[in-house]
Design an enzyme around this catalytic site. Structure first.
Site, PDB file in Angstrom:
ATOM      1  N   ASP A  70      22.509  19.003  42.843  1.00 20.34           N
ATOM      2  CA  ASP A  70      23.104  17.696  43.109  1.00 20.34           C
ATOM      3  C   ASP A  70      24.005  17.726  44.333  1.00 20.34           C
ATOM      4  OD1 ASP A  70      21.869  17.228  40.723  1.00 20.34           O
ATOM      5  OD2 ASP A  70      23.691  16.723  39.608  1.00 20.34           O
ATOM      6  N   HIS A 113      18.673  10.449  41.090  1.00 20.93           N
ATOM      7  CA  HIS A 113      18.052  11.718  41.452  1.00 20.93           C
ATOM      8  C   HIS A 113      16.528  11.639  41.335  1.00 20.93           C
ATOM      9  CE1 HIS A 113      22.159  13.714  40.335  1.00 20.93           C
ATOM     10  NE2 HIS A 113      22.218  12.957  41.429  1.00 20.93           N
ATOM     11  N   ASP A 134      23.625  11.874  46.965  1.00 26.40           N
ATOM     12  CA  ASP A 134      23.566  13.125  46.226  1.00 26.40           C
ATOM     13  C   ASP A 134      22.374  13.904  46.752  1.00 26.40           C
ATOM     14  OD1 ASP A 134      25.643  12.144  44.710  1.00 26.40           O
ATOM     15  OD2 ASP A 134      24.649  12.440  42.766  1.00 26.40           O
ATOM     16  N   ASP A 145      14.291  14.166  41.253  1.00 23.36           N
ATOM     17  CA  ASP A 145      13.542  15.316  40.755  1.00 23.36           C
ATOM     18  C   ASP A 145      13.133  15.242  39.279  1.00 23.36           C
ATOM     19  OD1 ASP A 145      16.196  15.624  40.052  1.00 23.36           O
ATOM     20  OD2 ASP A 145      16.405  17.652  40.845  1.00 23.36           O
ATOM     21  N   CYS A 191      17.470  20.966  38.588  1.00 27.21           N
ATOM     22  CA  CYS A 191      18.878  20.570  38.736  1.00 27.21           C
ATOM     23  C   CYS A 191      19.803  21.782  38.731  1.00 27.21           C
ATOM     24  CB  CYS A 191      19.288  19.645  37.593  1.00 27.21           C
ATOM     25  SG  CYS A 191      18.501  18.031  37.589  1.00 27.21           S
TER      26      CYS A 191
END
Length: 357
Positions: A115, A237, A188, A239, A342
């Site tokens: 992150d 995010h 981020d 991913d 992550c």
């Protein structure tokens, strides 16, 4: 090994060195408007009440013990596959912190370095972060970054944001707009995925267009930065939504389709693989938050990929798609913010800068 101590251009070149997060010092997130934007609508009030009482306090010990066993197993797999593993310095997040414009009753964790940091070529870049609770999270990684810098890596930090009230829409309309304004550039690092010369950056509740424009300016003409958006009213995010696994293959989320397919993907050289649905029980606490962390995998190379051991349909699909999945338990770690992707940031992959489109 590659010549540079820091070198990574994509998500699939052979992995040589990685940072894996730590659970020490983790706390429950403080409640604020930025966090509310990514909480499922049906869970807002219960989550608000819980975090108003528990925000800034250590996570329950029963979760930490189980999560640590999973994390240790994950690290053992990486080292067994020949990957060098580095760890950040633990930092107590149960401390109030502030700037002249705001204060937070606590921090978050250093469990999810993805992150905060991203490696693009031979540069380590620190993201701005868009939540006040995560403002100082970069400090846990500074020792490692300085070591890499002294060995020849480039090091840059995006402009440290004010995170003043002007950045947030306190009454944003869910499903119609993001909680962020364009007051200043924020992003981020986990909203970025890398495919060589082409980077795909998700506009989300933690990454605004100003932040994406700053990335374009910073990276210059070497890279093509594509802004992408998904049909996801809690966008946070990339991913667990859009996951490139190898040249020509990207895993996509059936619940979060692209609003507009980037032109580069219309050339027919890439295959979109639809992720199977999770085996995570629907009654699992915070299921709505965690169900697509099954996609949050870590590639060791173009074939080997580490995947949660309980995701049998995904493991089967990966094999059918030509991959070699490596199962590992990790579901308790979901409570710390993410899964394998992550929980890491790759520092060195053996490869060169290429165009895959």
């Amino acid at each position: 090994m590659t010549a540079s101590v820091v070198s990574s251009f994509n998500e699939w070149d052979p992995l040589e060195e990685i940072i894996v997060g730590t659970l020490e010092g983790s706390v429950e997130l403080p409640w604020d408007v930025a966090l509310q934007a990514v909480v499922p609508e049906r869970d807002i009030e219960s989550t608000r009440q819980y975090l108003l009482a528990q925000g800034g306090k250590p996570k329950p010990e029963r979760f930490r013990v189980l999560a640590q066993k999973e994390l240790d197993r994950f690290i053992a797999i990486l080292e067994g596959e020949g990957v060098v593993v580095k760890r950040p310095d633990p930092m107590p997040h149960d401390k109030k912190h502030a700037t002249p414009q705001w204060e937070s009753i606590g921090g978050n964790a250093q469990s999810d370095p993805r992150d905060v940091l991203i490696v693009i070529g031979n540069e380590i870049l620190e993201a701005t972060m868009a939540w006040r609770s995560r403002y100082f999270e970069f400090l846990s990684y500074r020792r490692l970054i300085k070591e890499y810098f002294k060995q020849g890596a480039k090091w840059a930090a995006a402009p440290k944001p004010q995170l003043s009230d002007e950045l947030y829409k306190k009454s944003h309309v869910r499903g119609q707009e993001y909680v962020l304004t364009e007051f200043e550039p924020v992003f981020d690092a986990a909203d970025i995925t890398r495919c060589g010369k082409d980077l795909f950056v998700q506009k989300s509740h933690v990454t605004n267009e100003f932040g994406i424009e700053w990335l374009r300016s910073h990276l210059g003409d070497t890279y093509n930065v594509h802004m992408v958006e998904f049909a996801d009213d809690r966008a946070l995010h990339i991913d667990a939504t859009f996951v490139p696994l190898a040249p020509g293959k990207v895993l996509v989320n059936p619940d979060r389709p692209l609003k507009h397919v980037p032109e580069v993907f219309k050339r027919g050289r890439w295959e979109f693989l639809t992720a199977p649905r999770t085996t995570l029980p629907a009654g699992f606490q915070l299921f709505t938050n965690f169900q697509w962390l099954s996609m949050n995998m870590l590639s060791l190379d173009e074939k080997r990929v580490i995947v949660e051991e309980s995701e049998e349909p995904l493991i089967k699909a990966l094999r059918e798609w030509g991959f070699d999945p490596i199962p590992c338990p990790f579901r308790t770690n979901y409570r710390y913010g993410g899964s394998f992707h992550c929980a890491t940031v790759d520092i060195r992959r053996r490869g060169t800068l290429q165009s895959y489109f």
